[in-house]
Design a protein around this motif. Structure first.
Motif, PDB file in Angstrom:
ATOM      1  N   MET A  46       0.854  -1.206   0.000  1.00 54.21           N
ATOM      2  CA  MET A  46       0.000   0.000   0.000  1.00 54.21           C
ATOM      3  C   MET A  46       0.886   1.252   0.000  1.00 54.21           C
ATOM      4  SD  MET A  46      -3.224   1.038   0.136  1.00 54.21           S
ATOM      5  CE  MET A  46      -4.151  -0.433   0.547  1.00 54.21           C
ATOM      6  N   LYS A  47       0.553   2.215  -0.856  1.00 53.50           N
ATOM      7  CA  LYS A  47       1.276   3.491  -0.866  1.00 53.50           C
ATOM      8  C   LYS A  47       0.650   4.401   0.175  1.00 53.50           C
ATOM      9  CE  LYS A  47       2.308   3.394  -5.770  1.00 53.50           C
ATOM     10  NZ  LYS A  47       1.707   3.684  -7.069  1.00 53.50           N
ATOM     11  N   ASN A  48       1.429   4.742   1.159  1.00 53.82           N
ATOM     12  CA  ASN A  48       0.895   5.574   2.225  1.00 53.82           C
ATOM     13  C   ASN A  48       1.078   7.050   1.928  1.00 53.82           C
ATOM     14  OD1 ASN A  48      -0.039   3.506   3.774  1.00 53.82           O
ATOM     15  ND2 ASN A  48       1.760   3.408   5.100  1.00 53.82           N
ATOM     16  N   ILE A  49       0.026   7.811   2.245  1.00 55.50           N
ATOM     17  CA  ILE A  49       0.076   9.273   2.174  1.00 55.50           C
ATOM     18  C   ILE A  49       0.009   9.779   3.609  1.00 55.50           C
ATOM     19  CG2 ILE A  49      -1.127  11.354   1.378  1.00 55.50           C
ATOM     20  CD1 ILE A  49      -2.361   9.538  -0.860  1.00 55.50           C
ATOM     21  N   VAL A  50       0.962  10.630   3.977  1.00 55.27           N
ATOM     22  CA  VAL A  50       0.934  11.269   5.300  1.00 55.27           C
ATOM     23  C   VAL A  50       0.674  12.750   5.085  1.00 55.27           C
ATOM     24  CG1 VAL A  50       2.309  11.879   7.332  1.00 55.27           C
ATOM     25  CG2 VAL A  50       2.422   9.556   6.397  1.00 55.27           C
ATOM     26  N   ILE A  51      -0.248  13.303   5.862  1.00 60.38           N
ATOM     27  CA  ILE A  51      -0.632  14.714   5.707  1.00 60.38           C
ATOM     28  C   ILE A  51      -0.255  15.481   6.971  1.00 60.38           C
ATOM     29  CG2 ILE A  51      -2.509  16.318   5.200  1.00 60.38           C
ATOM     30  CD1 ILE A  51      -4.046  14.077   3.864  1.00 60.38           C
ATOM     31  N   LEU A  52       0.408  16.613   6.792  1.00 60.71           N
ATOM     32  CA  LEU A  52       0.768  17.491   7.911  1.00 60.71           C
ATOM     33  C   LEU A  52      -0.168  18.695   7.922  1.00 60.71           C
ATOM     34  CD1 LEU A  52       4.692  17.633   7.753  1.00 60.71           C
ATOM     35  CD2 LEU A  52       3.218  15.869   8.740  1.00 60.71           C
ATOM     36  N   ILE A  53      -0.730  18.993   9.090  1.00 59.59           N
ATOM     37  CA  ILE A  53      -1.644  20.128   9.230  1.00 59.59           C
ATOM     38  C   ILE A  53      -1.233  20.965  10.458  1.00 59.59           C
ATOM     39  CG2 ILE A  53      -3.577  18.826   8.229  1.00 59.59           C
ATOM     40  CD1 ILE A  53      -4.761  18.624  11.083  1.00 59.59           C
ATOM     41  N   SER A  54      -1.794  22.178  10.501  1.00 57.90           N
ATOM     42  CA  SER A  54      -1.627  23.008  11.701  1.00 57.90           C
ATOM     43  C   SER A  54      -2.956  23.527  12.222  1.00 57.90           C
ATOM     44  CB  SER A  54      -0.736  24.231  11.397  1.00 57.90           C
ATOM     45  OG  SER A  54       0.568  23.842  11.064  1.00 57.90           O
ATOM     46  N   GLY A  55      -4.014  23.404  11.418  1.00 61.24           N
ATOM     47  CA  GLY A  55      -5.265  24.067  11.797  1.00 61.24           C
ATOM     48  C   GLY A  55      -6.491  23.281  11.413  1.00 61.24           C
ATOM     49  N   GLY A  56      -7.424  23.983  10.770  1.00 61.93           N
ATOM     50  CA  GLY A  56      -8.742  23.411  10.480  1.00 61.93           C
ATOM     51  C   GLY A  56      -8.694  22.156   9.637  1.00 61.93           C
ATOM     52  N   GLY A  57      -7.714  22.094   8.770  1.00 63.05           N
ATOM     53  CA  GLY A  57      -7.526  20.862   8.016  1.00 63.05           C
ATOM     54  C   GLY A  57      -8.566  20.629   6.928  1.00 63.05           C
ATOM     55  N   SER A  58      -9.148  21.703   6.378  1.00 62.10           N
ATOM     56  CA  SER A  58     -10.174  21.466   5.354  1.00 62.10           C
ATOM     57  C   SER A  58      -9.565  20.880   4.088  1.00 62.10           C
ATOM     58  CB  SER A  58     -10.951  22.754   5.054  1.00 62.10           C
ATOM     59  OG  SER A  58     -10.144  23.707   4.402  1.00 62.10           O
ATOM     60  N   ASN A  59      -8.329  21.230   3.751  1.00 64.57           N
ATOM     61  CA  ASN A  59      -7.687  20.594   2.593  1.00 64.57           C
ATOM     62  C   ASN A  59      -7.423  19.117   2.862  1.00 64.57           C
ATOM     63  OD1 ASN A  59      -7.027  22.403   0.214  1.00 64.57           O
ATOM     64  ND2 ASN A  59      -6.423  23.716   1.935  1.00 64.57           N
ATOM     65  N   MET A  60      -6.963  18.814   4.066  1.00 64.64           N
ATOM     66  CA  MET A  60      -6.758  17.411   4.438  1.00 64.64           C
ATOM     67  C   MET A  60      -8.081  16.643   4.320  1.00 64.64           C
ATOM     68  SD  MET A  60      -7.579  15.382   7.251  1.00 64.64           S
ATOM     69  CE  MET A  60      -7.779  16.566   8.590  1.00 64.64           C
ATOM     70  N   ALA A  61      -9.167  17.258   4.807  1.00 61.94           N
ATOM     71  CA  ALA A  61     -10.475  16.582   4.753  1.00 61.94           C
ATOM     72  C   ALA A  61     -10.888  16.353   3.297  1.00 61.94           C
ATOM     73  CB  ALA A  61     -11.520  17.407   5.497  1.00 61.94           C
ATOM     74  N   ALA A  62     -10.613  17.333   2.427  1.00 58.82           N
ATOM     75  CA  ALA A  62     -10.962  17.176   1.009  1.00 58.82           C
ATOM     76  C   ALA A  62     -10.179  16.014   0.396  1.00 58.82           C
ATOM     77  CB  ALA A  62     -10.678  18.467   0.248  1.00 58.82           C
ATOM     78  N   ILE A  63      -8.925  15.871   0.793  1.00 61.51           N
ATOM     79  CA  ILE A  63      -8.095  14.772   0.263  1.00 61.51           C
ATOM     80  C   ILE A  63      -8.617  13.428   0.775  1.00 61.51           C
ATOM     81  CG2 ILE A  63      -5.775  13.767   0.315  1.00 61.51           C
ATOM     82  CD1 ILE A  63      -4.785  16.785   0.538  1.00 61.51           C
ATOM     83  N   VAL A  64      -8.944  13.378   2.063  1.00 60.85           N
ATOM     84  CA  VAL A  64      -9.463  12.130   2.643  1.00 60.85           C
ATOM     85  C   VAL A  64     -10.788  11.751   1.978  1.00 60.85           C
ATOM     86  CG1 VAL A  64     -10.453  11.127   4.750  1.00 60.85           C
ATOM     87  CG2 VAL A  64      -8.278  12.382   4.856  1.00 60.85           C
ATOM     88  N   ARG A  65     -11.643  12.738   1.781  1.00 62.94           N
ATOM     89  CA  ARG A  65     -12.943  12.451   1.133  1.00 62.94           C
ATOM     90  C   ARG A  65     -12.726  11.932  -0.286  1.00 62.94           C
ATOM     91  NH1 ARG A  65     -14.941  17.343   3.876  1.00 62.94           N
ATOM     92  NH2 ARG A  65     -16.308  16.618   5.556  1.00 62.94           N
ATOM     93  N   ALA A  66     -11.815  12.578  -1.025  1.00 61.37           N
ATOM     94  CA  ALA A  66     -11.548  12.131  -2.399  1.00 61.37           C
ATOM     95  C   ALA A  66     -10.981  10.718  -2.400  1.00 61.37           C
ATOM     96  CB  ALA A  66     -10.579  13.093  -3.083  1.00 61.37           C
ATOM     97  N   ALA A  67     -10.074  10.436  -1.468  1.00 56.62           N
ATOM     98  CA  ALA A  67      -9.456   9.108  -1.403  1.00 56.62           C
ATOM     99  C   ALA A  67     -10.509   8.039  -1.166  1.00 56.62           C
ATOM    100  CB  ALA A  67      -8.403   9.078  -0.294  1.00 56.62           C
ATOM    101  N   GLN A  68     -11.509   8.365  -0.353  1.00 54.94           N
ATOM    102  CA  GLN A  68     -12.546   7.389  -0.044  1.00 54.94           C
ATOM    103  C   GLN A  68     -13.588   7.332  -1.162  1.00 54.94           C
ATOM    104  OE1 GLN A  68     -13.701   8.435   4.008  1.00 54.94           O
ATOM    105  NE2 GLN A  68     -11.846   7.481   4.826  1.00 54.94           N
ATOM    106  N   ALA A  69     -14.028   8.494  -1.643  1.00 50.89           N
ATOM    107  CA  ALA A  69     -15.084   8.512  -2.662  1.00 50.89           C
ATOM    108  C   ALA A  69     -14.594   7.938  -3.990  1.00 50.89           C
ATOM    109  CB  ALA A  69     -15.582   9.936  -2.868  1.00 50.89           C
ATOM    110  N   ARG A  70     -13.325   8.180  -4.310  1.00 51.84           N
ATOM    111  CA  ARG A  70     -12.809   7.726  -5.612  1.00 51.84           C
ATOM    112  C   ARG A  70     -11.962   6.456  -5.494  1.00 51.84           C
ATOM    113  NH1 ARG A  70     -13.309  10.132 -10.025  1.00 51.84           N
ATOM    114  NH2 ARG A  70     -11.202   9.711 -10.772  1.00 51.84           N
ATOM    115  N   ASP A  71     -12.037   5.843  -4.329  1.00 53.71           N
ATOM    116  CA  ASP A  71     -11.423   4.533  -4.100  1.00 53.71           C
ATOM    117  C   ASP A  71      -9.950   4.486  -4.489  1.00 53.71           C
ATOM    118  OD1 ASP A  71     -11.122   1.895  -3.392  1.00 53.71           O
ATOM    119  OD2 ASP A  71     -11.879   1.101  -5.279  1.00 53.71           O
TER     120      ASP A  71
END
Ligand code: GAR
Length: 194
Positions: free
Chosen positions: A1-26
């Motif tokens: 599995m290719k792992n993606i690690v995300i670094l955030i400092s705050g609200g994380g809306s970009n991180m959430a968008a990436i997680v949603r895309a990863a799940q919705a687009r499999d």
């Protein structure tokens, strides 16, 4: 599995968008890729709650506990490397990284910046775009190199600047586009074999 690690400092809306895309687009089924961990330099980063709810590993490496940038980054790198990431994604991560840290992840380190680079690197991008009288603003996804907010551009989005815009309204318009281009840039890399 290719792992993606995300670094955030705050609200994380970009991180959430990436997680949603990863799940919705499999991304698992299509590319064998997953968001393995979300790491924050602040314990109060709102995005940690979202990541936890999605059963993604979370960790806090508080930069205030360290007396030098290098010692902070050494612990941060140790936390990151436990997940052996194919891709390290900066999503509103508000710490300047040393050239040594950038070199460690060279070629697999991405950032999103809320301006049309090379215009307005650094902070207060929306205020500066308004002060400069720009008619258009936007965001850029780019590979990270040692020079702050430079590096090869992967995706950009353009939005109009409206006459009644404030820093806040412009930032909100740009942010909605960030949520489109960041997952798209990552998926493009995954599609090309990363
Ligand atoms: C985003 O607008 C991102 O482009 C910016 O911080 C915000 C984070 O929002 N990043 C930088 O300014 C980096 N220099 P988010 O936490 O909701 O993703």
């Amino acid at each position: 599995m290719k792992n993606i690690v995300i670094l955030i400092s705050g609200g994380g809306s970009n991180m959430a968008a990436i997680v949603r895309a990863a799940q919705a687009r499999d991304w698992r089924g299509r590319y064998g890729a997953q968001v393995a961990a979300v790491i924050s330099n602040r314990a109060d980063a709102g995005g940690l709650v979202f990541a936890g709810e999605r059963r993604i590993a979370t960790e806090v490496v508080d930069h205030k506990r360290f007396d030098s940038r290098e010692s902070f980054e050494a612990e941060l790198a140790a936390a990151i490397d436990r997940h052996q990431p194919a891709l390290l994604v900066l999503a509103g991560f508000m710490r300047i990284l040393t050239p040594g840290f950038v070199a460690r992840y060279a070629g697999r380190l991405l950032n999103i910046h809320p301006s049309l680079l090379p215009a307005f690197p650094g902070l207060h991008t929306h205020r500066r775009a308004l002060e400069a009288g720009c008619r258009f603003a936007g965001a850029t996804v780019h590979q990270v190199t040692a020079e702050l907010d430079h590096g090869p551009i992967l995706e950009q989005a353009v939005v109009p600047v409206l006459s009644q815009d404030t820093e806040e309204t412009l930032a909100a318009r740009v942010l909605t586009q960030e949520h489109v281009i960041y997952p798209r840039a990552i998926e493009g890399l995954l599609r090309s074999g990363l």
